[in-house]
Design an enzyme around this catalytic site. Sequence first.
Site, short mmCIF file in Angstrom:
data_model
loop_
_atom_site.label_atom_id
_atom_site.label_comp_id
_atom_site.label_asym_id
_atom_site.label_seq_id
_atom_site.Cartn_x
_atom_site.Cartn_y
_atom_site.Cartn_z
N ASP A 89 0.85 -1.20 0.00
CA ASP A 89 0.00 0.00 0.00
C ASP A 89 0.88 1.24 0.00
O ASP A 89 1.99 1.22 0.55
CB ASP A 89 -0.92 0.01 1.23
CG ASP A 89 -1.94 1.14 1.14
OD1 ASP A 89 -2.88 1.01 0.34
OD2 ASP A 89 -1.78 2.16 1.83
N1 LIG Z 1 3.18 3.85 -12.29
C1 LIG Z 1 3.26 4.49 -11.10
N2 LIG Z 1 2.39 4.16 -10.11
C2 LIG Z 1 2.53 4.84 -8.93
C3 LIG Z 1 3.50 5.83 -8.73
N3 LIG Z 1 3.36 6.29 -7.45
C4 LIG Z 1 2.34 5.60 -6.89
N4 LIG Z 1 1.86 4.72 -7.79
C5 LIG Z 1 0.75 3.77 -7.62
O1 LIG Z 1 -0.27 4.35 -6.82
C6 LIG Z 1 -1.03 3.27 -6.29
C7 LIG Z 1 -1.25 3.54 -4.82
O2 LIG Z 1 -2.52 3.08 -4.49
P1 LIG Z 1 -2.75 1.79 -3.51
O3 LIG Z 1 -4.10 1.96 -2.92
O4 LIG Z 1 -1.57 1.61 -2.64
O5 LIG Z 1 -2.72 0.54 -4.49
P2 LIG Z 1 -3.74 0.18 -5.65
O6 LIG Z 1 -3.31 0.86 -6.90
O7 LIG Z 1 -5.14 0.40 -5.20
O8 LIG Z 1 -3.46 -1.35 -5.88
P3 LIG Z 1 -3.62 -2.54 -4.80
O9 LIG Z 1 -2.22 -3.00 -4.51
O10 LIG Z 1 -4.44 -3.57 -5.52
O11 LIG Z 1 -4.31 -1.96 -3.60
C8 LIG Z 1 -0.24 1.99 -6.50
O12 LIG Z 1 -0.76 1.24 -7.59
C9 LIG Z 1 1.15 2.54 -6.84
O13 LIG Z 1 1.90 1.64 -7.62
C10 LIG Z 1 4.39 6.14 -9.81
O14 LIG Z 1 5.27 7.01 -9.74
N5 LIG Z 1 4.24 5.44 -10.96
#
Ligand SMILES: Nc1nc2c(ncn2[C@@H]2O[C@H](COP(=O)(O)OP(=O)(O)OP(=O)(O)O)[C@@H](O)[C@H]2O)c(=O)[nH]1
Length: 194
Positions: free
Chosen positions: A71
């Site tokens: 997360d």
């Molecule tokens: N491609 C990319 N993604 C980023 C970056 N910074 C943050 N993220 C993404 O932002 C998202 C943060 O949201 P979370 O709620 O932690 O995760 P999610 O996308 O909902 O995915 P889950 O692991 O299924 O919960 C993650 O998918 C991170 O990989 C970046 O610089 N580049």
Amino acid sequence: MLILASQSASRQAMLAAAGVPFTAIPARIDERALEAGLGDAPAPAIATALAEAKAAAVAALHPGGLVLGSDSLVVCAGRRFDKPRDRAEAAAHLAWFSGRQLELHSAAALVRDGTVLWSAASRADLAVRSLGSGFVDAYLDHEWPAVAGCVGVFRIEGRGVQLFETIAGDHFTVLGMPLLAVLGALRGLGALPA
Ligand SMILES: Nc1nc2c(ncn2[C@@H]2O[C@H](COP(=O)(O)OP(=O)(O)OP(=O)(O)O)[C@@H](O)[C@H]2O)c(=O)[nH]1
């Protein structure tokens, strides 16, 4: 085989590039409800709790499986931010970030059969430059809705890099998972060759 409890393309790409065999199975949990229940806990504790909850939710459906959850969340000037729900909210996030310091907290956890075998959180510090309103509109014209899945409203590997003056911290933490620590934990558990 490792199970990654994530629909995050960025997390899946990190593991694939590192040569870690895995299966991705998204965790079906209500992150916001969980987060609300944690109140004003410190950001690392919230990110860790969410990573553990995602891994535990998938581990419950896959007895004996080693499950990795992760997360990320952003703290800026005393406010906590998750992914933007729409373009207007994305613009509002960027307006708040402008000229301020972002803390990007990324956590990960490994769970098997209801037991958290390992977890860790890491932090990166990103100095956001003062963003002109014309810049924000043009940025979102290019980056929305791609950044709808990104906490902090940026993809550092894309145009997101234009938001920052300086970045201190681990690149993988910025991308969304403390990969170096995850690899060390997997080796420690015998799930990767030492
Ligand atoms: N491609 C990319 N993604 C980023 C970056 N910074 C943050 N993220 C993404 O932002 C998202 C943060 O949201 P979370 O709620 O932690 O995760 P999610 O996308 O909902 O995915 P889950 O692991 O299924 O919960 C993650 O998918 C991170 O990989 C970046 O610089 N580049």
